[in-house]
Design a protein around this motif. Structure first.
Motif, short mmCIF file in Angstrom:
data_model
loop_
_atom_site.label_atom_id
_atom_site.label_comp_id
_atom_site.label_asym_id
_atom_site.label_seq_id
_atom_site.Cartn_x
_atom_site.Cartn_y
_atom_site.Cartn_z
N GLY A 144 -4.61 6.97 3.07
CA GLY A 144 -3.67 5.89 2.81
C GLY A 144 -2.25 6.40 2.57
N ASN A 170 -5.32 1.59 6.17
CA ASN A 170 -5.88 2.49 5.16
C ASN A 170 -5.24 2.37 3.78
N ASP A 172 -4.48 0.05 0.21
CA ASP A 172 -5.15 -1.02 -0.53
C ASP A 172 -4.33 -2.32 -0.47
N GLU A 173 -4.99 -3.39 -0.90
CA GLU A 173 -4.43 -4.71 -0.69
C GLU A 173 -3.08 -4.92 -1.37
N GLU A 174 -2.97 -4.39 -2.58
CA GLU A 174 -1.73 -4.58 -3.34
C GLU A 174 -0.56 -3.86 -2.65
N ARG A 175 -0.84 -2.62 -2.23
CA ARG A 175 0.17 -1.81 -1.56
C ARG A 175 0.53 -2.44 -0.21
N GLU A 176 -0.46 -3.00 0.42
CA GLU A 176 -0.24 -3.66 1.71
C GLU A 176 0.79 -4.78 1.56
#
Ligand code: ADP
Ligand code: MG
Length: 223
Positions: A144, A170, A172-176
């Motif tokens: 990621g 790759n 996570d949802e929050e970072r996305e």
């Protein structure tokens, strides 16, 4: 960007695969569009053609009034350097360069001076949450994190067009969400155009439009 009637086939071992069969796609400046489509439908092929990495067999790809399909190798290389930021599915980081150097590499062929390149590299790495990993090498980073370096590298160039292949596959949802927010800001502020390949329907809320690649053609809506 106006691509029309694009055809592309691959021949391997005497077998021909018709990947794109008269695909049309028009992107306005400052538009963010997602391409969805089953695996093997030609999404990566499409990005490669629009970014001047590969050549169409026929059809027209017009970017800012210039025709990609008529460009020679040198012109294409210059087009890629100056106009396009790629976020590849498998990152394509240079293993012997640190995160910071990888991001700098993306800008080295632009007009910017050394100091500005350094500052931008640091700023974009910070924006994707890697301010503390500037000096880390790809092998020291998680998948990621490597993907986020690849994102920073493409965005820091601040090119006219970003072509991205599963850019947040790759992370996570929050970072996305935060990365998509950064891209939206760049789209608003710098009128950058984004074409984003993804299977992830969570990304669709960030998009102006979603197009579907099916049977070698692009379709609006699910039809
Ligand atoms: N360089 C290549 N040589 C031969 N066949 C290829 C090549 N690149 C892609 N293909 C084939 O073209 C089709 C579309 O591939 P691709 O564009 O990678 O699809 P997607 O990204 O939608 O999964 C697949 O059938 C794939 O096997
Ligand atoms: Mg692909």
């Amino acid at each position: 960007m106006d691509a029309s009637s694009i055809n592309k086939s691959y021949v391997t071992g005497g077998e021909t695969t018709h990947v794109l069969r008269g695909a049309d796609l028009k992107l306005d400046r400052g538009e963010m569009v997602m391409v969805m489509g089953p695996s093997g439908s030609g999404k990566t092929t499409l990005l490669n053609l629009l970014g001047g990495i590969d050549r169409a067999d026929s059809g027209s790809i017009n970017v800012d009034g210039v025709e990609l399909t008529r460009m020679g190798r040198k012109e294409l290389s210059r087009f890629r350097r100056e106009k396009v930021g790629f976020i590849f599915q498998f990152y394509n980081l240079i293993p012997t360069l640190s995160a910071g150097e990888n991001v700098e590499l993306g800008m080295e062929y632009t007009m910017k001076g050394r100091g500005e390149i350094r500052r931008k590299s640091a700023r974009y790495l910070e924006m994707v949450g890697l301010g503390d990993k500037m000096n880390s090498y790809p092998q020291e980073l998680s998948g990621g994190e490597q993907q986020r370096v690849a994102i920073a590298r493409a965005l820091a160039k601040e090119p006219a067009m970003i072509l991205a292949d599963e850019p947040t596959g790759n992370v996570d949802e929050e970072r996305e969400g935060s990365i998509m927010g950064i891209m939206q800001n760049l789209k608003e502020e710098l009128k950058m155009t984004f074409l984003i390949v993804s299977h992830n329907s969570r990304l669709s809320r960030f998009m102006d439009r979603v197009v579907y690649l099916r049977h070698g053609k692009l379709h609006d809506g699910r039809g």
